[in-house]
Design a protein around this motif. Structure first.
Motif, PDB file in Angstrom:
ATOM      1  N   CYS A   1     -14.119  -5.838  -2.020  1.00  0.00           N
ATOM      2  CA  CYS A   1     -14.777  -6.301  -3.250  1.00  0.00           C
ATOM      3  C   CYS A   1     -15.405  -7.675  -3.035  1.00  0.00           C
ATOM      4  O   CYS A   1     -14.776  -8.583  -2.485  1.00  0.00           O
ATOM      5  CB  CYS A   1     -13.733  -6.378  -4.370  1.00  0.00           C
TER       6      CYS A   1
ATOM      7  N   HIS B   1      -9.318  -7.162 -10.537  1.00  0.00           N
ATOM      8  CA  HIS B   1      -9.777  -7.850 -11.749  1.00  0.00           C
ATOM      9  C   HIS B   1     -10.839  -7.070 -12.513  1.00  0.00           C
ATOM     10  O   HIS B   1     -11.517  -7.629 -13.368  1.00  0.00           O
ATOM     11  CB  HIS B   1     -10.335  -9.245 -11.397  1.00  0.00           C
TER      12      HIS B   1
ATOM     13  N   SER C   1     -13.807  -5.760 -11.692  1.00  0.00           N
ATOM     14  CA  SER C   1     -15.252  -5.740 -11.425  1.00  0.00           C
ATOM     15  C   SER C   1     -15.677  -4.297 -11.188  1.00  0.00           C
ATOM     16  O   SER C   1     -14.974  -3.537 -10.514  1.00  0.00           O
ATOM     17  CB  SER C   1     -15.599  -6.591 -10.195  1.00  0.00           C
TER      18      SER C   1
ATOM     19  N   CYS D   1     -12.773  -2.139  -9.622  1.00  0.00           N
ATOM     20  CA  CYS D   1     -11.881  -2.809  -8.673  1.00  0.00           C
ATOM     21  C   CYS D   1     -10.461  -2.887  -9.233  1.00  0.00           C
ATOM     22  O   CYS D   1     -10.265  -3.208 -10.407  1.00  0.00           O
ATOM     23  CB  CYS D   1     -12.406  -4.217  -8.387  1.00  0.00           C
TER      24      CYS D   1
ATOM     25  N   HIS E   1     -15.875  -9.912  -5.074  1.00  0.00           N
ATOM     26  CA  HIS E   1     -15.286 -10.972  -5.898  1.00  0.00           C
ATOM     27  C   HIS E   1     -14.187 -11.728  -5.162  1.00  0.00           C
ATOM     28  O   HIS E   1     -14.339 -12.905  -4.862  1.00  0.00           O
ATOM     29  CB  HIS E   1     -14.749 -10.376  -7.215  1.00  0.00           C
ATOM     30  N   LEU E   2     -13.077 -11.053  -4.860  1.00  0.00           N
ATOM     31  CA  LEU E   2     -12.007 -11.745  -4.141  1.00  0.00           C
ATOM     32  C   LEU E   2     -11.394 -10.899  -3.033  1.00  0.00           C
ATOM     33  O   LEU E   2     -10.330 -11.227  -2.520  1.00  0.00           O
ATOM     34  CB  LEU E   2     -10.901 -12.201  -5.111  1.00  0.00           C
TER      35      LEU E   2
HETATM   36  S1  FES Z   1     -11.163  -8.681  -6.222  1.00  0.00           S
HETATM   37 FE1  FES Z   1     -12.346  -7.141  -7.164  1.00  0.00          FE
HETATM   38  S2  FES Z   1     -12.648  -7.868  -9.159  1.00  0.00           S
HETATM   39 FE2  FES Z   1     -11.542  -9.454  -8.215  1.00  0.00          FE
END
Ligand code: FES
Length: 314
Positions: A246, A272, A274, A269, A248-249
């Motif tokens: 992902c 969080h 996403s 995801c 994001h993180l």
């Molecule tokens: S790691 Fe996927 S939304 Fe944060």
């Protein structure tokens, strides 16, 4: 014996190089301050509860711009406070320069006011960070709050105002540097999937990722193209895939859920929430701002061939 909350390691080899490496060690230190965890997690709960959701939260993350909002919004308080500092410095050395304190005061007022939206964007991002990132972020936020306090107090401080403005700007500078360290060293706000197309061969050719018959129908599974993990979805004879990490993180998307959106199948995801569209990698929900690297999939003679595209398609 009383234990230190954290220790800064001794510089290897000493001398100037050791002293220079102390800068990185100092910036790393907050991430090891586990004593901050109760405060950091409570702050995350409160921020998550108080901040609006929906489109406003998406705006605070920067999703409509496909770029994190917080660093861009921090530009205004940093720029105005630094300008105020330069005006105060000029006022101190130039003959008749005292008149420059008035515009410096105005710039400080702008810095204090513009810190509020930047802080809201920062708190929105903060709520999903890992604990070690949150420790650093809470020190960063505390420094910024102190800076805003100095700038605000300077508005009514009379002769001490230039001193307070300067102190606020120096604290904000240190807090800003720590924020940069949080992004670059601890990868908060960074795109966690940028490298995957390079691991997969820079989008040059398709690679065999397995037999179609081995893919379960309607379920997300992980496969690899070269060294790059893929999140693969088979529905009947049709196969879709995205890079699995992902943006994001860094969670593995194959552990998430499939849902059907207006533009086709999407993956949510597991960390969080996403949400990315399979067909173009676009972010359609959650805190991510960078699209997911897309994968071109072909089925030839019962084999699934995949090519990770670089860069992600808009
Ligand atoms: S790691 Fe996927 S939304 Fe944060």
């Amino acid at each position: 014996m009383r234990r230190a909350v954290f220790e800064v390691p001794k510089p290897p080899g000493g001398g100037r190089q050791g002293a220079m490496s102390l800068i990185g060690d100092l910036f790393d230190a907050p991430s090891r301050m586990t004593a901050l965890d109760p405060l950091a997690s409570r702050a995350a709960d409160v921020a998550d509860r108080l901040l609006p959701g929906g489109r406003v939260r998406a705006l605070l993350h920067g999703r409509p711009f496909r770029h994190p909002a917080h660093p861009a919004m921090a530009f205004v308080p940093i720029g105005t406070s630094l300008s105020a500092l330069l005006l105060d410095a000029a006022a101190a050395v130039l003959p008749g320069g005292r008149a420059l304190h008035a515009p410096a005061r105005g710039l400080s007022a702008v810095a204090a006011a513009s810190a509020a939206p930047a802080a809201l964007a920062g708190w929105a991002d903060y709520t999903q960070l890992h604990p070690d990132q949150q420790r650093t972020a809470i020190v960063h936020a505390t420094g910024n709050a102190l800076a805003v306090t100095c700038w605000t107090a300077s508005l009514v401080a009379g002769r001490r105002a230039p001193l307070l403005r300067t102190a606020g700007t120096l604290v904000a500078g240190a807090a800003g540097a720590l924020g940069g360290h949080l992004s670059y060293r601890w990868a908060a706000g960074a795109n966690h999937a940028e490298h995957l197309p390079h691991l997969a061969g820079d989008g040059k050719e398709h690679v065999d990722v397995g037999a179609l018959a081995d893919l379960p129908d309607g379920e997300l599974v992980q496969r690899r193209a070269g060294d790059a993990p893929l999140c693969v979805l088979r529905r009947g004879g049709s196969v879709r895939a995205l890079a699995d990490t992902c943006t994001h993180l860094g969670a593995g998307l194959h552990g998430g859920e499939v849902r059907d959106g207006a533009g086709g199948p999407e993956v949510v995801c597991p960390w969080h929430g996403s949400t990315f569209r399979f067909d173009d990698g676009a972010v359609v929900g959650g805190p991510a701002t960078a699209p997911q690297p897309t994968v071109d999939v072909r089925v030839v003679d019962g084999r699934v061939l995949a090519r990770v595209d670089a860069p992600p398609q808009p």
